[in-house]
Every structure is written in C-alpha cells, then in structure tokens.
Design a protein around this motif. Structure first.
Motif, PDB file in Angstrom:
ATOM      1  N   GLY A 713      82.799 -24.470 -87.182  1.00 24.03           N
ATOM      2  CA  GLY A 713      83.370 -23.119 -87.155  1.00 24.03           C
ATOM      3  C   GLY A 713      82.478 -22.113 -86.461  1.00 24.03           C
ATOM      4  N   PHE A 714      81.283 -22.545 -86.057  1.00 27.21           N
ATOM      5  CA  PHE A 714      80.344 -21.711 -85.298  1.00 27.21           C
ATOM      6  C   PHE A 714      80.079 -22.346 -83.934  1.00 27.21           C
ATOM      7  CE2 PHE A 714      78.441 -20.222 -89.515  1.00 27.21           C
ATOM      8  CZ  PHE A 714      78.994 -18.956 -89.422  1.00 27.21           C
ATOM      9  N   PRO A 715      79.880 -21.564 -82.892  1.00 25.43           N
ATOM     10  CA  PRO A 715      80.152 -20.129 -82.809  1.00 25.43           C
ATOM     11  C   PRO A 715      81.666 -19.861 -82.861  1.00 25.43           C
ATOM     12  CG  PRO A 715      78.672 -20.842 -81.048  1.00 25.43           C
ATOM     13  CD  PRO A 715      79.263 -22.073 -81.652  1.00 25.43           C
ATOM     14  N   LEU A 716      82.056 -18.819 -83.539  1.00 21.76           N
ATOM     15  CA  LEU A 716      83.462 -18.484 -83.688  1.00 21.76           C
ATOM     16  C   LEU A 716      84.139 -18.310 -82.332  1.00 21.76           C
ATOM     17  CD1 LEU A 716      85.842 -17.725 -85.512  1.00 21.76           C
ATOM     18  CD2 LEU A 716      84.957 -15.369 -85.558  1.00 21.76           C
ATOM     19  N   GLU A 717      83.386 -17.839 -81.347  1.00 20.93           N
ATOM     20  CA  GLU A 717      83.938 -17.607 -80.004  1.00 20.93           C
ATOM     21  C   GLU A 717      84.421 -18.899 -79.332  1.00 20.93           C
ATOM     22  OE1 GLU A 717      81.156 -16.530 -81.359  1.00 20.93           O
ATOM     23  OE2 GLU A 717      80.243 -14.887 -80.245  1.00 20.93           O
TER      24      GLU A 717
END
Length: 747
Positions: A713-717
C-alpha cells in the motif's frame, strides 16, 4: 446396451491416454533447492530442501529438471521440508535449484492391470454390468422401512447396487457407519473405500465408537489399512495397523519408532548444515528402515485376513493384493463423486453387494488430458455414467437412489444459498441448526453474524500469476484472510479453515502461517488448502478467498467454468457456524455474467445484507497481530522509521504510473549509503540513485526492508484500483519476502 468387455476396453484406453498425457506434460511441479549428494553406490542419492512439505509416496518415480537437463528419479523419503531422491546419473555435488515433477500414473497403470484380470472373471464382470445399468425396479420391501438407516440396510440387502446421494451435513457418515456396523454384527465382511484417506478415517472412527457402545468391539475385527492416517483416528482402540503392531509386536514397534526419530533428527541436521558423516549415517538408517518395513508388511497381511471390516483408499485397494484378491460381502464406496467411474466399477467387483455414496453436486474427479475418452470416463462420476443424474435432472429420483435430505451442519444463513441454488430445495435445514451453531456465530470476527462477504473492491490491484505453476495469487487478500484467522483464533474459535480455488494461494497462506503463526497453531486447528483438499471435511469457521482481482483481465476457469458450481458448493458447505467470503465484488460484477454461480452468490450475499466493505475495516480488526499491522496509507511515520532502520537492503516497487511525492523522493535519496537500494520499475528513476533497477512493471507498489519487512500500500502514489480510505499493511516475514522476490526473479 454396452457389453462389460466394451466398458473395460474404453476404461483401459482412457486410463492409458491419461498416463501418456501425464508423462508428456506433467501437472505437479515443485521447486527444490540446495541439493546435496548423499551416496554414490549403484545409484546417486540426493537430499533437497523444499519450501513446504511435499506429499509424494516413497518409491514414486519423479522427474528432476535443472537448466536444460532432465532425469528420472525415485523418491526414497519425503518428510518435513526435505526430500531424498535416487538418480541413475551423477548431476554434481551441489544443485542450487531445480524443479521436481510428479504425477502418480503408476496408480492408473495398476488399475489397468486389475481390469485385465477382471476380463477373465465372469462374476466380477456381472457386478460391473449391474453397476453401470442398475435394474429397475428396486427389489427391497418398501413397506418394511422404519428409518433412513433402515432403508439403506434393506436396499443393500436386496439390491446388488445402492446409490446414496449425501449432500453436505446430511448424515452420510452416520448412515454409512451404522449400515456397516449392522453388516458386521451379522458377521458379514465389509470393505470401506474412498478416494481420500480422511473420508475413510471419519467413517471408521464413527463406526468404531458405535460398535464399542454396543459392547461388540474386539481388536482386530476393524482395521484401518494403509498410511497417511489422520489424527482424528487416534483413539484408545487399536484399529490401525501401527496400533495393532504395538499390541502384537511391541519390540518391533519400539525399534521402528526409535529409528524414525533418528532419521528425523538427521534430516533436520542435514537441512541446517550438510555433512558427509551425517549423509552416510542417514543412508544406513534408510536401509535398516526398509528391512523393518518388510517385517511389518507380513504382520499387516495377517491383519487384513483376520478383519471383518477393512477401511482403505481406492488407490491402495487397486495396488495391494491383500485387498483386491479378497472377497467381501459388501463394499461401501464413499465420496464416489471424486472417483473415476472405472475406479467405482473396480470397487464394485470386490464384493457381492456395493453401496455407492457421494454428492454429484460436489467436485468431480480430476484428469489432465483432453482426450475424448478421458473426458468421457475420467472427468465425470459414476452417478452421471450410470444414469442416476439423468433421473434427477428430470425432477425424479432413480429407483436405486436414496437421498439424505436434511442438513445438520451449517447455520441456516450459510445454507440458504446452497439449499436454493445448488440443491433446488430438495435439501432443507434440520431444526437443530437454528440454535446449536449460535455459539460459533456469536464469536468474532463479525460477532452474531454467520455469513459475511468481506468485499475487497478498490483496495488495490494485487492479482498475480505465480510463475512456476501458473496458478493465481493475491497477497493482499492473503493478508486480510490471515487477519480474519487471527481474529477468529483470538476470539475463541479453535477450528478454522482457509480455502481457495488456487493451489499457489493456498501454499502462500501455508507459508505465512508456518512462518509467523506457528506457535498459535499448536493450540488451534487451523488449515489452509485448496477446495479440492477440503472436500469431505468441515470447520467451525471457514474463510473462502476467491483471489481474482485487478489487473487480471478475467476470473479463472475454476470460478467461472463448467465445474464452478461444484467448487463453490464445496467451499461454502465445509462450514459449521461462520462463513467469511473474501472477494472483490466489483471485479466479479464487471467480468462474470449474471447466470454464473459466483455472480449469483455475490448478489445473494449482498441482498441478504451480508457484505462488509473496506470502510468498516477499523471496526472488525480488533486485534493487531505483532507481525502484521494495518494503518492508514497516508500515515508515513512508521514506514519511514523502518526505512531509517534498514541495515542491509531496501527494495521498492514503483509501477509505471507512479508520481512520487517530494517527501518520498527526499526520504529515498537520503537513505544510508551502505544500504543496497533496488527499484523494481519499467521507468529508470535515476534521480533516486538506485544501486540496481529491475525492469519489471508490477501492478502494485511495495517497500521491502532487509528482506524481512514488507509494506503493502506504500507508496500510495503507486497504487491503482483504490478508493478512500487508503489502507496499508506491514508484514514481518522473511519467508513471504523471499517468496515475493522469487516471483520477481522468475519474471
């Protein structure tokens, strides 16, 4: 009308065609690593490590493939996470990695041989004819029937063939055990067979308890014959060959137990640190072990000869003369829907009467070849091939079919779908299930709810195909399912099943449980497996993970193909009190037609208000596990803290659409220089100054630290197919990190 010899000819050809296909293509593939040579006397014996236990019988022929080389070998031992193989040629002192292929075609060859023998036996041919073309009408006295069990007793007394349709939870084991006990009490010889070891064990356990209550149990009368016996059969009564040997030959039993302990210890030592001395000692122990097995074999043959009731598998019956050369008064074949039609026919030849029991609405037998004869005879069960299902499809029950029609396993909120959509209201709920499952229903997660759809829509694009097997995985849904297991276990459930259509996803969950939940599993019955392996079992809590999600373009054939109704039926009906369906409903709606059973199931659960969305994740996760933590994906403090604490490596996946924020760019540029920094991306990302870039475009981002901590889920971007609230997960698991990196290396 087809002659019996014509049936046999087609069956043998179908079996042979399947063997040819398996030899040419194979279907069971395992990765083995760190191969070390143990011995070179006559054969070249190697020990390999395996990621998880491989269930292959001793003596089985396997194929080992490494690089461009292939060689057949013979399994000497397969226990724990290690396997010993004898090869004809030397392949080197150390093999870092290889693929092992296994398909049990030897069992098919033995069945062909049995039919060669049956061709010359008129009595056995007549039994096959009566199975394939059951006489109409039935001959039992219907006016004398007192109960369901009594009806089966009468049917099996007056008719050569009795078919029992036993939907899940309708008392199949109870019925078969009491019918077998009745035959036993009348001094009849009974053979109980099934496709699986577990089904045999369950019936014999129930049967033994019943006979003991009647005060008619005597050691040796009831025998569980064969290996792979489940713990459910461990009881004070000696009915297994091992327990009987302990009684009649205690010294032999003690010697073989001591030898087994030595073998296990040596194998464990070899897995940790290879030494030539240990390898020689292990080979000596294996030779002693083989000698003791010969003595045990002689004892086992006498046990079979003396027993009134023998329980074993179809495979054992077709391969062991102690079974197929003995004449029984009645044969009971359970789980017949999972057996090849020729296997059922072979079973019928072993006794003067036969009971065929199963559920043709559950999983059919599995065959690999697309050959027309294989499809005709090895991909459909005996209920279909003998005309039983044809009657049912016309809205009638065949005269020789007995239906068990009241289920006592599932809470009605769970059975409502299968009762209506699978069994078309022929099966109903016994009044007891409205109350006796409430204790399980009231437990977390989702207390006071029996059936739940945990909807993973818009949580990310985590659908993948495992490179080695082509089976599908979804690491996000695996972690959510693990959290459900943890919540259920913490809340008091002690019988929990995780089931999925895909072998790779089941293996992924098994790796996860084995790595981070080993201690908790010691005090709870937690199993992860495919739907096929769960058939015949049940659990208080079941978690059904359908896996398929973006960026996969369409759901797999297992969930949407011709057999999907049976597969989904099995997944649901393993449950006693709480069923949790983990599925991406938006993906299903976009890619599955309304008429398909999976779509109907999703819509049924939504109409019954059983769905739980990602907005509710904060309410049902009540127990954050020490090695799996869930947080909001916009909170960067913990992930940045882990990056700052990295000791050796940092790996980050940046899908092609990723536009990193300044705060992420600064953090990655300012990392410690001693840390090896790897980026997985189709873009160059030179400004981040990676030490290595792997040119690959994963569908989801992740951050991996020291090949131990995994942030999803990281980075959200870098995420796609997500909507608020944005969720991230932190997993502490070296083995899952190793597995994920292995998928990238395979690519």
């Amino acid at each position: 009308m087809t002659t019996t010899l014509a049936y046999i000819k087609e069956w043998q050809q179908a079996l042979q065609n399947e063997i040819v296909h398996l030899k040419r293509y194979g279907s069971s593939k395992y990765k083995v690593t760190s191969g070390r040579i143990l011995a070179t006397d006559g054969e070249f014996t190697y020990y390999f490590d395996t990621a998880s236990p491989i269930r292959i019988p001793v003596g089985t022929i396997v194929n080992l493939e490494w690089g461009i080389f292939k060689q057949d070998g013979r399994v000497l031992s397969a226990e724990g996470r290690g396997i010993i193989i004898a090869l004809k040629k030397f392949i080197g002192d150390l093999i870092s990695e290889a693929n092992l292929y296994h398909d049990p075609w030897e069992l098919l060859e033995q069945l062909i041989q049995r039919f060669d023998e049956i061709k010359t036996n008129k009595q056995k041919r007549v039994r096959i004819k009566k199975l394939m073309e059951p006489d109409i009408p039935a001959k039992h006295p219907a006016d004398k029937i007192k109960s369901s069990v009594h009806e089966v007793m009468l049917r099996s007394k007056y008719n050569p063939v009795t078919f029992i349709w036993g939907p899940p939870g309708t008392g199949k084991t109870y019925t078969l055990a009491r019918v077998a006990a009745n035959k036993f009490l009348n001094k009849k010889h009974v053979l109980i067979l099934s496709h699986s070891n577990q089904a045999v064990d369950v019936i014999l356990s129930e049967l033994t308890s019943f006979v003991k209550k009647k005060d008619r149990f005597h050691e040796g009368d009831i025998l569980r014959y064969g290996s792979n016996i489940s713990e459910s059969l461990i009881s004070p009564e000696a009915i297994t060959t091992n327990r009987l040997i302990e009684k009649v030959s205690p010294v032999l039993a003690k010697n073989i137990n001591n030898l087994n302990e030595e073998r296990s210890k040596l194998k464990s030592d070899l897995a940790r640190s290879f030494s030539q001395r240990d390898s020689h000692q292990l080979m000596e122990l294996e030779a002693k072990f083989a000698g003791m097995l010969e003595k045990i074999r002689k004892q086992e043959l006498q046990f079979v000869k003396d027993a009134y009731i023998v329980g074993t598998t179809l495979a054992k019956a077709a391969s062991d003369p102690a079974i197929y050369e003995k004449e029984f008064d009645i044969v009971i074949l359970d789980e017949a829907s999972m057996a090849y039609a020729p296997q059922a026919a072979f079973a019928a030849t072993l006794g003067s009467r036969v009971i065929i029991c199963g559920d043709f609405k559950q999983l059919p037998p599995i065959a690999s070849s697309r050959d027309p004869l294989v499809t005709k005879w090895l991909k459909e069960d005996i209920f279909h091939k003998s005309g039983i299902v044809e009657f049912v499809n016309k809205g009638k029950l065949h005269p020789h079919l007995f239906l068990l029609k009241e289920q006592r396993r599932m809470h009605p909120d769970i059975s409502s779908f299968t009762n209506e959509y699978i069994y078309h209201s022929l099966v109903g709920d016994h009044e007891s299930v409205y109350k006796n499952r409430n204790m399980i229903v009231d437990l977390p997660p989702f207390p006071h709810r029996a059936a739940i759809l945990l909807d993973t829509s818009y949580m990310g694009a985590y659908g993948m195909t495992e490179k080695a097997s082509n089976s599908r995985i979804n690491i996000w849904q695996a972690l959510l399912s693990f959290q459900l297991i943890h919540e259920a276990n913490t809340g008091g459930a002690r019988s929990i099943g995780y089931v999925t259509p895909y072998r790779a996803q089941a293996a992924l969950m098994e790796i996860l449980l084995d790595d981070i939940y080993e201690k908790e599993r010691l005090s709870a019955d937690i199993i992860a497996a495919t739907v096929h392996r769960f058939q015949g079992s049940e659990r208080d809590v079941m978690i059904f993970d359908t896996v398929d999600s973006e960026p996969i373009e369409r759901p797999g054939i297992l969930l949407t193909g011709s057999e999907s109704e049976r597969l989904i039926n099995v997944a649901i009906t393993r449950t006693r009190g709480k069923f949790i369906h983990v599925s991406n409903s938006s993906f299903i709606r976009r890619h599955v037609f309304r008429g398909k059973i999976l779509r109907q199931f999703i819509e049924h659960q939504e109409n019954k208000l059983q769905n739980v969305t990602k907005n509710e994740i904060g309410s049902w996760i009540q127990n954050q596990y020490s090695r799996l933590h869930w947080i909001h994906a916009k909170k960067l403090g913990l992930v940045f803290q882990d990056i700052d604490r990295a000791r050796s490596s940092l790996v980050i996946s940046l899908p092609s659409h990723t536009k990193l924020s300044d705060i992420w760019i600064k953090k990655l540029i300012k990392k410690e220089n001693r840390i090896k920094f790897t980026i997985i991306s189709s873009e160059d990302w030179e400004k981040l100054q990676p030490d290595l870039r792997i040119e690959m475009n994963l569908s989801f981002p992740f951050v991996m630290i020291d090949q131990r901590l995994l942030w999803l889920g990281f980075p959200l971007e870098g995420t796609t197919a997500v909507q608020p609230p944005y969720i991230a997960a932190r997993l502490d698991s070296e083995r899952i990190c190793e597995y994920l990196l292995g998928q990238i290396k395979e690519e």
